[in-house]
Write a protein that holds these residues in place. Structure first.
Motif, PDB file in Angstrom:
ATOM      1  N   VAL A   1     -16.622 -17.089   3.447  1.00 17.50           N
ATOM      2  CA  VAL A   1     -16.169 -16.888   4.822  1.00 17.50           C
ATOM      3  C   VAL A   1     -14.726 -16.435   4.870  1.00 17.50           C
ATOM      4  N   GLU A   2     -13.885 -17.062   4.063  1.00 21.33           N
ATOM      5  CA  GLU A   2     -12.464 -16.697   4.055  1.00 21.33           C
ATOM      6  C   GLU A   2     -12.266 -15.231   3.691  1.00 21.33           C
ATOM      7  N   LYS A   3     -12.976 -14.771   2.678  1.00 23.59           N
ATOM      8  CA  LYS A   3     -12.865 -13.368   2.253  1.00 23.59           C
ATOM      9  C   LYS A   3     -13.436 -12.418   3.306  1.00 23.59           C
ATOM     10  N   ILE A   4     -14.494 -12.842   3.969  1.00 28.94           N
ATOM     11  CA  ILE A   4     -15.079 -12.022   5.026  1.00 28.94           C
ATOM     12  C   ILE A   4     -14.089 -11.854   6.173  1.00 28.94           C
ATOM     13  N   ARG A   5     -13.426 -12.946   6.545  1.00 28.63           N
ATOM     14  CA  ARG A   5     -12.419 -12.861   7.615  1.00 28.63           C
ATOM     15  C   ARG A   5     -11.288 -11.898   7.223  1.00 28.63           C
ATOM     16  N   GLU A   6     -10.872 -11.954   5.962  1.00 23.42           N
ATOM     17  CA  GLU A   6      -9.822 -11.046   5.487  1.00 23.42           C
ATOM     18  C   GLU A   6     -10.275  -9.592   5.589  1.00 23.42           C
ATOM     19  N   ALA A   7     -11.533  -9.336   5.238  1.00 24.80           N
ATOM     20  CA  ALA A   7     -12.058  -7.973   5.296  1.00 24.80           C
ATOM     21  C   ALA A   7     -12.152  -7.484   6.742  1.00 24.80           C
ATOM     22  N   ILE A   8     -12.556  -8.358   7.652  1.00 21.09           N
ATOM     23  CA  ILE A   8     -12.639  -7.976   9.068  1.00 21.09           C
ATOM     24  C   ILE A   8     -11.274  -7.571   9.589  1.00 21.09           C
ATOM     25  N   LEU A   9     -10.250  -8.348   9.235  1.00 16.65           N
ATOM     26  CA  LEU A   9      -8.883  -8.010   9.665  1.00 16.65           C
ATOM     27  C   LEU A   9      -8.434  -6.687   9.072  1.00 16.65           C
ATOM     28  N   GLU A  10      -8.747  -6.468   7.790  1.00  9.37           N
ATOM     29  CA  GLU A  10      -8.323  -5.243   7.094  1.00  9.37           C
ATOM     30  C   GLU A  10      -8.967  -4.007   7.703  1.00  9.37           C
ATOM     31  N   TYR A  11     -10.262  -4.050   7.961  1.00  6.69           N
ATOM     32  CA  TYR A  11     -10.980  -2.859   8.410  1.00  6.69           C
ATOM     33  C   TYR A  11     -10.954  -2.668   9.924  1.00  6.69           C
TER      34      TYR A  11
END
Length: 254
Positions: A242-252
């Protein structure tokens, strides 16, 4: 004579190990879709061939295809939308989506070259189209990331190393176990990379990437307090993803 024979064995073993490392260095390939250098020893056509040859067996192991053409068309629609709206369309892979009849195994997986599978057990747990897109986008990420091809090359590398160690020092079993641990670690990194790619594909296709977090909650609930489902044998814990998914959402989403 015995000492000379031992020296010869050691030299042969070292030569085999050296060959393995030389071959691995020559197999270094830059993945143009992830910008990651990988150890790959096959072409995309070979990946496609392996996937097509393996697909019938994988289907049979999960009770065949789910006997509902409407649901299969639904899966095809979502999968094709993800492919056609993203860089996945630029790859040479032949993406095909299969809904498996298995009512018990909560899982989805991809074979090299574009054969992608989701079980009815998992589909029945998902709450909306965006979540289905999250699962399929993740599996497309495995194909585009060439993760199966990378694991095959790593397996062959450690198999050669193990042979050299067996010849030179009767240590093949120890080295082979190290290789398996390395493969497991790489596999978990693959999962996180596929999550990130899945987020990108969802955004490109107009799906809500937050729903991938919903998928993680469903997977965690499906695991229950005392059992490990099929997906968790190869996937990192949903909480860690989940943490990595949240980071990816912010990035993209910038």
């Amino acid at each position: 004579m015995r000492r000379g024979g031992l020296k010869l064995r050691i030299l042969i073993g070292l030569a085999i190990v050296a060959f393995a490392f030389f071959k691995k260095c020559n197999n270094k390939t830059l993945n143009p879709y992830t910008d990651r250098v990988q150890n790959i020893n096959m072409t995309s056509d070979q990946e496609i061939s392996i996937g097509l040859q393996s697909a019938p067996q994988m289907t049979q192991q999960h009770g065949g295809l789910y006997p509902d053409q409407k649901l299969q068309s639904y899966i095809d629609m979502i999968g094709n939308k993800l492919v056609n709206s993203s860089m996945a369309k630029q790859t040479p892979y032949q993406y095909e989506f299969h809904l498996l009849a298995d009512p018990n195994t909560i899982n989805a997986f991809a074979l090299p070259g574009g054969q992608i599978f989701i079980t009815y057990a998992l589909l029945s747990k998902l709450e909306n189209e965006d979540q289905v897109a999250g699962v399929l986008g993740h599996e497309i990420g495995h194909v585009l990331g060439r993760h199966s091809a990378e694991r095959i090359a790593e397996h062959e590398f450690w198999k050669t190393i193990s042979t050299g160690a067996s010849v030179g020092a009767d240590a093949g079993g120890i080295v082979n176990s190290i290789g398996q641990n390395v493969l497991l670690g790489n596999g978990r990194d693959d999962e996180l990379e596929s999550d990130k790619l899945g987020v990108l594909f969802m955004i490109n296709s107009g799906y809500n990437p937050e729903e991938m977090i919903g998928v993680m909650k469903i997977l965690k609930a499906a695991a229950g307090p005392n059992r490990t489902p099929e997906f968790q044998s190869t996937h990192p814990d949903p909480d860690n993803r989940v943490e990595k998914i949240r980071e990816a959402i912010l990035e993209y989403s910038r």
